[in-house]
Design an enzyme around this catalytic site. Structure first.
Site, PDB file in Angstrom:
ATOM      1  N   ASN A 147      50.529  -1.132   5.309  1.00 34.34           N
ATOM      2  CA  ASN A 147      51.037  -1.906   6.446  1.00 34.34           C
ATOM      3  C   ASN A 147      52.558  -1.934   6.502  1.00 34.34           C
ATOM      4  O   ASN A 147      53.140  -2.805   7.140  1.00 34.34           O
ATOM      5  CB  ASN A 147      50.453  -3.327   6.451  1.00 34.34           C
ATOM      6  N   ARG A 285      59.117 -12.071   1.499  1.00 29.84           N
ATOM      7  CA  ARG A 285      58.442 -13.200   0.873  1.00 29.84           C
ATOM      8  C   ARG A 285      59.302 -14.447   1.082  1.00 29.84           C
ATOM      9  O   ARG A 285      60.526 -14.399   0.939  1.00 29.84           O
ATOM     10  CB  ARG A 285      58.216 -12.966  -0.632  1.00 29.84           C
ATOM     11  N   GLN A 314      51.718 -20.369   0.818  1.00 28.90           N
ATOM     12  CA  GLN A 314      50.958 -19.949   1.985  1.00 28.90           C
ATOM     13  C   GLN A 314      49.492 -20.320   1.816  1.00 28.90           C
ATOM     14  O   GLN A 314      48.918 -19.960   0.794  1.00 28.90           O
ATOM     15  CB  GLN A 314      51.109 -18.436   2.215  1.00 28.90           C
ATOM     16  N   HIS A 333      51.897 -15.613   8.489  1.00 25.80           N
ATOM     17  CA  HIS A 333      52.088 -14.306   7.851  1.00 25.80           C
ATOM     18  C   HIS A 333      51.159 -13.272   8.493  1.00 25.80           C
ATOM     19  O   HIS A 333      50.042 -13.055   8.036  1.00 25.80           O
ATOM     20  CB  HIS A 333      51.811 -14.424   6.353  1.00 25.80           C
TER      21      HIS A 333
END
Length: 401
Positions: A147, A285, A314, A333
């Site tokens: 990705n 991050r 998260q 995210h």
């Protein structure tokens, strides 16, 4: 037979999709550096389907159960009463995504004596205590490059969104307004601006390549300097330190992995060295930035805008200050979890599992920890240590829901 626990995010609030906006995906067989896409022997899903949620199951159930393995899929990952915590004692493999991370802290690893393999369905394995994995000789693997381009596209979108003041302008339309002055009072062109990336690996370099046609001046910092030919091709300016780069940039994008050397890199001291009115985009991050320092920089005007889709922990608690700080363009995210990317990281997860169960070597580029040491991509991009401290705060999201 193995027990595999797979932690995925919840289905859409209106239920798992019965149809999709598009009928197919473009065909891609290799990444820009020539690395081939995942090559499992087979897949049991339709490319372009929602695979990263609980019902999607990464398309793995038929395969794993055909081999006699126990496959548990859950979104319950945080706190002592979570499904993940309950299942850990006899689990051999944990599969997780960076977007809804199953934090494998040293404490959790100690509760999982049978754990042998931790797979990241995506890129970024900082939710695993890598030092604890090294000490226990647990293999950690991720689907490298699956990705990267997805994230690079998201970065470019966020840069343009911030600089052109897109989100507030869109909100005036939704509210029924035609407030042109309000829209453009913070709107600029990116043409001629200086943009720099912290790290110029697969994502950072892809971002620079996509920004070059906008006639921006391109800068980068990376502990591994790019080949001279690449620097000349793109007109890149390399900086020996992050501090040296940020002071000349109008836009800074963070594309580095999280490990002890990058944790809280963007703190008050570094932000003070940036140009007043610079923009900061972080799809790497959340913990690379000091949470409260970012808020202070936006409130003081040191930063003109901050956008990102990474938080810590998260999911972010409902009262996380990044939800309400001024001039932000935050998303959950999602940058690396497009349906296009999900097809690749689901296939890559299957490829890793096939190798594991058949006793074949996992691709070197997928390895983060192997044989009690950093390996493969991990040896290049990470440092030994732990970046999971504070992850227990993720449980606050569930409590507030």
């Amino acid at each position: 037979m193995a027990k595999i626990v797979c932690v995925l995010y919840d289905d859409p609030v209106d239920g798992y999709p019965k149809s999709y906006a598009r009928d197919d995906l473009p065909h891609i067989d290799h990444y820009p550096d020539g690395q081939t896409l995942p090559t499992p022997k087979a897949i049991d899903f339709q490319p372009g389907a929602l695979l990263g949620s609980v019902t999607g199951e990464l398309g793995l159930r038929k395969y794993l159960e055909s081999l006699g393995h126990t496959f548990i899929v859950t979104s319950s990952k945080d706190g002592p009463d979570s499904v993940l915590e309950r299942e850990l004692p006899d689990t051999e493999i944990v599969i997780s995504q960076p977007f809804w991370p199953a934090y494998l802290t040293a404490e959790r690893i100690a509760k999982a004596p049978k754990l042998k393999l931790a797979i990241t369905a995506g890129i970024g394995s900082d939710h695993v205590d890598l030092q604890a994995a090294i000490d226990r000789k647990i293999t950690v693997a991720e689907v490298t490059y699956c990705n990267s381009i997805s994230v690079a596209e998201h970065v470019v979108m966020m840069i343009l969104g911030l600089v052109r003041n897109y989100i507030p302008s869109y909100q005036w339309v939704v509210k029924g307004g035609w407030n042109i002055a309000d829209c453009v009072e913070r709107s600029y062109d990116v043409e001629g601006m200086h943009v720099g990336t912290v790290a110029a690996g697969r994502i950072g370099l892809a971002v620079l390549r996509r920004l070059r046609p906008f006639d921006m001046h391109l800068h980068y910092y990376d502990r591994h300097r790019l080949p001279e030919a690449t620097e000349k091709e793109l007109g890149l300016i390399w900086h020996p330190t992050v501090e040296d780069m940020v002071k000349v940039c109008d836009v800074v994008t963070i594309n580095a992995p999280l490990h002890p050397e990058t944790e809280h890199l963007f703190n008050d001291a570094l932000l003070a060295k940036m140009k007043r009115g610079a923009y900061l985009v972080n799809t790497a991050r959340g913990k690379i930035c000091d949470r409260d320092a970012i808020v202070r920089a936006l409130e003081s005007g040191r930063l003109a805008g901050y956008a990102g889709d990474v938080w810590f922990p998260q999911p972010a608690p409902k009262d996380h200050p990044w939800r309400s700080m001024p001039h932000h363009g935050m998303t959950p995210h999602i940058s690396g979890s497009s349906l296009s990317a999900q097809t690749r990281y689901a296939a890559g997860t299957r490829e890793i599992l096939e190798c594991w169960f058949e006793g074949r070597p996992i691709r070197d580029e997928y390895l983060i920890v192997d044989g009690g040491k950093l390996a493969g991509a991990g040896a290049h991009s990470y440092s030994a240590g732990n970046a999971t401290a504070g992850s227990e705060e993720a449980a606050n999201f569930s409590k507030a829901s």
